[in-house]
Write a protein that holds these residues in place. Structure first.
Motif, PDB file in Angstrom:
ATOM      1  N   ILE A  73       0.814  -1.223   0.000  1.00 58.02           N
ATOM      2  CA  ILE A  73       0.000   0.000   0.000  1.00 58.02           C
ATOM      3  C   ILE A  73       0.844   1.268   0.000  1.00 58.02           C
ATOM      4  N   PRO A  74       1.867   1.416   0.871  1.00 59.97           N
ATOM      5  CA  PRO A  74       2.701   2.632   0.800  1.00 59.97           C
ATOM      6  C   PRO A  74       3.388   2.804  -0.559  1.00 59.97           C
ATOM      7  N   LEU A  75       3.818   1.691  -1.180  1.00 56.46           N
ATOM      8  CA  LEU A  75       4.444   1.762  -2.502  1.00 56.46           C
ATOM      9  C   LEU A  75       3.427   2.259  -3.531  1.00 56.46           C
ATOM     10  N   PHE A  76       2.221   1.744  -3.456  1.00 57.60           N
ATOM     11  CA  PHE A  76       1.143   2.180  -4.355  1.00 57.60           C
ATOM     12  C   PHE A  76       0.912   3.682  -4.229  1.00 57.60           C
ATOM     13  N   ILE A  77       0.852   4.171  -2.993  1.00 60.78           N
ATOM     14  CA  ILE A  77       0.605   5.597  -2.748  1.00 60.78           C
ATOM     15  C   ILE A  77       1.758   6.442  -3.278  1.00 60.78           C
ATOM     16  N   MET A  78       3.000   5.979  -3.071  1.00 60.35           N
ATOM     17  CA  MET A  78       4.159   6.747  -3.526  1.00 60.35           C
ATOM     18  C   MET A  78       4.235   6.833  -5.048  1.00 60.35           C
ATOM     19  N   LEU A  79       3.771   5.802  -5.732  1.00 58.29           N
ATOM     20  CA  LEU A  79       3.831   5.799  -7.191  1.00 58.29           C
ATOM     21  C   LEU A  79       2.704   6.597  -7.833  1.00 58.29           C
ATOM     22  N   PHE A  80       1.608   6.768  -7.113  1.00 57.49           N
ATOM     23  CA  PHE A  80       0.466   7.498  -7.660  1.00 57.49           C
ATOM     24  C   PHE A  80       0.875   8.952  -7.873  1.00 57.49           C
ATOM     25  N   PRO A  81       0.634   9.511  -9.072  1.00 55.01           N
ATOM     26  CA  PRO A  81       1.152  10.856  -9.385  1.00 55.01           C
ATOM     27  C   PRO A  81       0.377  11.994  -8.708  1.00 55.01           C
ATOM     28  N   ILE A  82       0.795  12.294  -7.491  1.00 53.75           N
ATOM     29  CA  ILE A  82       0.184  13.410  -6.746  1.00 53.75           C
ATOM     30  C   ILE A  82       1.294  14.317  -6.201  1.00 53.75           C
ATOM     31  N   TYR A  83       2.275  14.582  -7.027  1.00 55.73           N
ATOM     32  CA  TYR A  83       3.453  15.315  -6.585  1.00 55.73           C
ATOM     33  C   TYR A  83       3.245  16.818  -6.724  1.00 55.73           C
ATOM     34  N   PRO A  84       3.784  17.603  -5.779  1.00 56.74           N
ATOM     35  CA  PRO A  84       3.686  19.068  -5.900  1.00 56.74           C
ATOM     36  C   PRO A  84       4.555  19.588  -7.052  1.00 56.74           C
ATOM     37  N   ASP A  85       4.163  20.712  -7.593  1.00 47.84           N
ATOM     38  CA  ASP A  85       4.864  21.287  -8.759  1.00 47.84           C
ATOM     39  C   ASP A  85       6.342  21.525  -8.492  1.00 47.84           C
ATOM     40  N   TRP A  86       6.678  22.026  -7.288  1.00 46.36           N
ATOM     41  CA  TRP A  86       8.073  22.334  -7.003  1.00 46.36           C
ATOM     42  C   TRP A  86       8.947  21.087  -7.054  1.00 46.36           C
ATOM     43  N   LEU A  87       8.384  19.937  -6.671  1.00 46.01           N
ATOM     44  CA  LEU A  87       9.152  18.694  -6.692  1.00 46.01           C
ATOM     45  C   LEU A  87       9.286  18.169  -8.122  1.00 46.01           C
ATOM     46  N   ILE A  88       8.234  18.337  -8.904  1.00 46.39           N
ATOM     47  CA  ILE A  88       8.267  17.904 -10.308  1.00 46.39           C
ATOM     48  C   ILE A  88       9.356  18.661 -11.066  1.00 46.39           C
ATOM     49  N   GLU A  89       9.463  19.964 -10.793  1.00 50.27           N
ATOM     50  CA  GLU A  89      10.452  20.805 -11.486  1.00 50.27           C
ATOM     51  C   GLU A  89      11.887  20.437 -11.125  1.00 50.27           C
TER      52      GLU A  89
END
Length: 195
Positions: free
Chosen positions: A15-31
């Motif tokens: 479950i934690p791996l599933f949550i970490m892979l789901f794309p819900i990342y903040p913009d600053w981290l994506i950049e």
């Protein structure tokens, strides 16, 4: 701890791996990270694979428990708990990304809260309640519907424009409600303890 219960624990750890892979990342981290940029684009597919693999372990631990006579009270409690955690996590993430309506998650999670309460009450009286046939059908339908929504109606979209993922999700809501009603009806007498 027997093999069936260990597989159930592995499902919980997925479950934690599933949550970490789901794309819900903040913009600053994506950049700042190419890895996060990759996950933002393809993480939903990785998350879908983890979700499906975790769901398959539900059938595997049940098969092993029955075949090798490893059915235990711990397993009766852990197995549905693992299912609830996995499905609830997926539903919350899908609502967050506007893949499904919030009321769908509310109905499905609400059913799980009520059934979990019944199981806790039964457990406090040394009774371990198992999932019934409709509960198992509900779980399979929820898993298929959630996977189809995460994959944006694939593979169905290759053959038809009909939103099969949404149809499956609404069917899962109906079966969820019915299975909850059926579970309460069948266990009412067991749970009607003398005060």
């Amino acid at each position: 701890m027997n093999l069936a219960n260990k597989i159930t624990i592995v499902r919980i750890l997925f479950i934690p791996l599933f949550i970490m892979l789901f794309p819900i990342y903040p913009d600053w981290l994506i950049e700042k990270s190419t890895l996060v940029q990759h996950l933002q684009s393809y993480g939903i597919y990785y998350a879908s694979i983890v979700f499906i693999l975790a769901s398959i372990t539900d059938k595997l631990d049940g098969y092993i428990a029955r075949k090798y006579n490893q059915i235990t009270n711990l397993g009766k409690l852990l197995d549905p708990l693992a299912d609830k955690l996995l499905v609830t996590s997926a539903l919350i993430l899908l609502v967050n990304q506007h893949f499904i309506y919030a009321w769908i998650a509310f109905v499905m999670i609400g059913r799980e809260v009520v059934i979990t309460y019944i199981r806790v009450v039964a457990s406090s009286h040394k009774i371990a309640l198992q999932a019934d046939r409709f509960g198992k059908i509900k779980m399979v339908l929820q898993v298929v519907a959630i996977a189809a929504v995460m994959l944006k109606n694939r593979p169905f979209s290759y053959f038809t424009q009909v939103p099969i993922d949404q149809i499956l999700m609404y069917a899962a809501v109906i079966v969820t409600l019915y299975s909850g009603y059926n579970y309460i009806k069948n266990n009412y007498r067991i749970l009607k303890f003398d005060s």
